[in-house]
Structures are given as C-alpha cells and as structure tokens.
Enzyme design. Structure first.
Site, PDB file in Angstrom:
ATOM      1  N   LYS A   1      30.664  37.984  36.302  1.00 28.91           N
ATOM      2  CA  LYS A   1      30.864  36.288  36.576  1.00 28.91           C
ATOM      3  C   LYS A   1      30.206  35.146  36.691  1.00 28.91           C
ATOM      4  CE  LYS A   1      34.779  37.519  34.588  1.00 28.91           C
ATOM      5  NZ  LYS A   1      35.975  38.540  34.609  1.00 28.91           N
TER       6      LYS A   1
HETATM    7  C1  LIG Z   1      36.972  39.410  34.739  1.00 26.12           C
HETATM    8  C2  LIG Z   1      38.692  39.047  34.267  1.00 26.12           C
HETATM    9  C3  LIG Z   1      39.539  39.514  34.956  1.00 26.12           C
HETATM   10  C4  LIG Z   1      40.064  40.384  35.800  1.00 26.12           C
HETATM   11  O1  LIG Z   1      38.644  40.302  36.996  1.00 26.12           O
HETATM   12  P1  LIG Z   1      39.028  41.161  38.009  1.00 26.12           P
HETATM   13  O2  LIG Z   1      37.943  40.323  39.391  1.00 26.12           O
HETATM   14  O3  LIG Z   1      37.781  42.502  37.108  1.00 26.12           O
HETATM   15  O4  LIG Z   1      39.455  41.883  39.076  1.00 26.12           O
HETATM   16  C5  LIG Z   1      40.678  38.906  34.536  1.00 26.12           C
HETATM   17  N1  LIG Z   1      41.334  37.856  33.901  1.00 26.12           N
HETATM   18  C6  LIG Z   1      39.585  37.436  32.695  1.00 26.12           C
HETATM   19  C7  LIG Z   1      40.353  36.764  31.782  1.00 26.12           C
HETATM   20  C8  LIG Z   1      39.038  37.953  33.118  1.00 26.12           C
HETATM   21  O5  LIG Z   1      37.191  37.466  32.079  1.00 26.12           O
END
Ligand SMILES: *Cc1c(COP(=O)(O)O)cnc(C)c1O
Length: 374
Positions: free
Chosen positions: A182
């Site tokens: 992210k």
């Molecule tokens: C990455 C992501 C998640 C989950 O995040 P985590 O921290 O891996 O649990 C949920 N929704 C979207 C759209 C994502 O890109």
C-alpha cells in the site's frame, strides 16, 4: 537491466534505525510507538479518533461490529476489490450484496446502489480502487437518505482526497491498510478512523480480547474481543512511512502522468481515469484489448516478465470465486466488474521508480502487444 517489480516499498534508514530502537527498548508489543502512530494518524485526518490494528481486514471486521451489522443483515459492496472486502461481511454473519462497477471509475456504480437496498440493508462498503475516491457527496447522500452506515474500505486511498478533503477526515468509519504494497506500510497493519471516543473505546476492546483495564489495576471483559493489536515494531515502520506519505503520493502522481504521456494509445488499451487531483495513484492499470489480441492475459504477463517487468492482477471479480458461486453468484451478474477483472493488468508504479522506468515499461508493452494485435 534489473527486474522492475510492479511495486516495492520505500523504507528509509531512519525507519530502519527506529525499528532497531524499539527492538532494543525492551518493549516490542503495543506500547508508546503504537500510541504515537495513532496520534500522528489522527492529526493526518483532521483530529478524528484513529486506532491501529494488525490489518485492514481486522479493522473492517471490527467496523462492521461497531456499525451494528448483525447476522442476517445485508451489506452492499462492489465485487471488483480485494476479497477481504466481502470476506469480512461473511465473517460477521451478514450477507454481501454486490453492485456492479462503473466502467469509467471502476468503483461501485452509485447509480445502481439504491436498487440494491432492501429493508435488511444495514451498511455500504465503498472501495476506492487504485486510490481513486468514490464520489463521497453522492455516497453519503444515498446513505443518509436510507439511514445506512458507511464503512469506507480506503485500504488503497491513504492520502487521496475528495474535493480537497483528505479521505478519512470526514464521513463515517474509514479503514486504511498498511500492507507492504500500500502507499504507506507498517509491514502488515491497518487502522480505523472512528466518529467518537465511545466507538474508539469499543474498538480498543474488540482488538484485544474485550478487556477494559481500570486505574486500580483491576480489569473486566464485557464484549467478545479478538486479537489484533499492532506491535510497536510495526508502528515504528508506520511512523517513518507516514512522514513520507505525501511525498510518495506526489511522486506517484508524477509517474502516473508520465504513463499517460508515454503509453501508446494506438494499442487499444483502456487507461484508468486521468485524475491527478484526488487519486493517490495506488496502482496504474490499463485494461488489455483482449478481444483484439492473440495472447491471453497470462501470456501477456509472462512476456512482460521475460522482458524484466513485473505485472500484477488486481483484481478478478470476486463473485466468481468458488466461495461466492456457492452462494448463487454467477457469470453475467456484474458484467462491468467481470470485464475489468478479466482485462486488468497492474503495471509498475512505486515512488522509487525513475522517469525512465515508465518509458521502459511503455516500450515493453508496445513490444509485447503490437505483434499480438489481430
Ligand atoms: C489491501 C486491501 C485490503 C486488506 O488490507 P489488509 O491490511 O491486507 O488486511 C482490503 N481492501 C482492499 C481494497 C485492499 O486493497
């Protein structure tokens, strides 16, 4: 030339040193660094309460509890997302109700949301795919008129804004992810922006066994909680990243602009919406002209890899996964999400990329795709 992955975190030496300090400090689980990260995140979203956890998935699940979503309730979301978005709805015993994606924004089609609302609908989970925000004015107008809670899955849109207002600084419950891919990371982690101190207190209980500790050293448990508290090791990474986030996003926007300059429009790929004001450009995703190609997407990706370039897929439409097919969802239910999910490719985009890397990717796309066009 070095292999160019589709993403790579940028961790500076100060952050690495800060992690070392935590490890040497004698306190490595939730502690001062986690509280410092919460305060810094709260400042970033205009003073709203923020609490950190081990993942955005955990944050979303607990947000559903806080929103009062119960077994039997319906929650509206879009099938074009990471599967976590709908998994959490199932985890709390509620029913996911999918609404197709808008072919232009690739986010939930707000024109179709009201038709999906029933007396059982309790909440909406919008997703800012690739960091392009869902129209918050229309979203909250719909939610307000139908008395629905909103749990923003802003996992990909940290640092993005709606009409100049930072995502998370307004609205209902807002979840961000700090997964390694992210725009900012804590290795793994996430947070929830809440409306008030009561919600924040409940969230604190949900993330750690339901425990409340009192000043006299006693404790009580009055709700069932889980185990999702963030370590100070992760929080130290998050603090280092948050300082850099705005700079990272400026660089991502520059690189995205370069993609639009260098991408060969005559190849017939559909480019994402060219928003350089609001999106944080979490990903750059052309849609391949599959009907016009002699290669499959998998073959395209393999050919790019052979050229030294990593390509991802984010995401296939999730209602076609076995788990959701078993609930009755099928091909044809959400044609835009399915079409985008079949044709999408994620090209390299991360802050440490050089301008020349964008040209290199665009040239490789042309080299692979041009001879494969019918
Ligand atoms: C990455 C992501 C998640 C989950 O995040 P985590 O921290 O891996 O649990 C949920 N929704 C979207 C759209 C994502 O890109």
């Amino acid at each position: 030339m070095d292999f160019l992955p589709f993403t790579r975190p940028s961790i500076d030496e100060d952050t690495i040193a800060a992690v070392g300090e935590v490890l040497r400090s004698g306190w490595i689980t939730t502690g001062p660094k986690s509280r410092e990260l919460e305060a810094a995140l709260s400042a970033y979203v205009g003073g709203r309460p923020v609490r950190v956890v081990t993942s955005a998935t955990a944050a979303l699940e607990m947000a559903l509890h806080i929103a009062g979503v119960q077994p039997g309730d319906e929650v509206i979301t879009c099938p074009l997302s990471w599967v976590a978005t709908a998994n959490v709805i199932l985890t709390v015993g509620a029913t996911p109700v999918f609404v197709d994606a808008d072919p232009v924004t690739r986010n939930i089609d707000l024109d179709k949301v009201e038709a999906a609302i029933t007396p059982k609908t309790r909440a909406i989970i919008p997703v800012d795919l690739a960091g392009l925000p869902v129209d918050r004015d229309r979203l909250y107008d719909i939610a307000g008129r139908h008395s629905l809670r909103v749990i923003e899955d802003a996992a990909q849109s940290m640092g993005a804004n709606w009409n100049g207002r930072a995502i998370g600084s307004f609205g209902d419950l807002v979840s961000f992810s700090f997964h390694a891919n992210k725009n900012m990371t804590s290795g793994e982690g996430g947070c929830l922006v809440l409306n008030n101190d009561d919600e924040a207190r409940l969230f604190e209980k949900l993330r750690l066994q339901g425990v409340t500790r009192f000043a006299d050293g006693t404790m009580d448990v009055d709700v069932l909680g889980g185990k999702a508290n963030m370590t100070d090791i992760a929080a130290a990474i998050g603090l280092g990243q948050l300082k850099k986030l705005d700079g990272f996003n400026v660089r991502r926007r520059e690189l995205a602009r370069l993609y639009f300059e260098h991408f060969d429009a005559s190849l017939g790929c559909e480019l994402p919406q060219a928003d350089f004001e609001q999106s944080n450009w979490h990903m750059f995703q052309p849609l391949l002209p599959l009907a016009n190609m002699t290669l499959s997407r998998a073959e395209f990706i393999d050919a790019m890899k052979a050229d030294g370039i990593g390509v991802g897929v984010h995401y296939p439409a999730m209602h076609l996964f076995t788990l959701f097919r078993a609930m009755g969802f099928k091909e044809g239910d959400f044609p835009h999400a399915e079409d985008i999910g079949r044709r999408t490719v994620t090209l390299p985009l991360f802050p440490a990329m050089q301008d020349a890397d964008v040209q290199r990717v665009c040239q490789a796309v042309s080299r692979v795709l041009r001879p494969a066009l019918k």
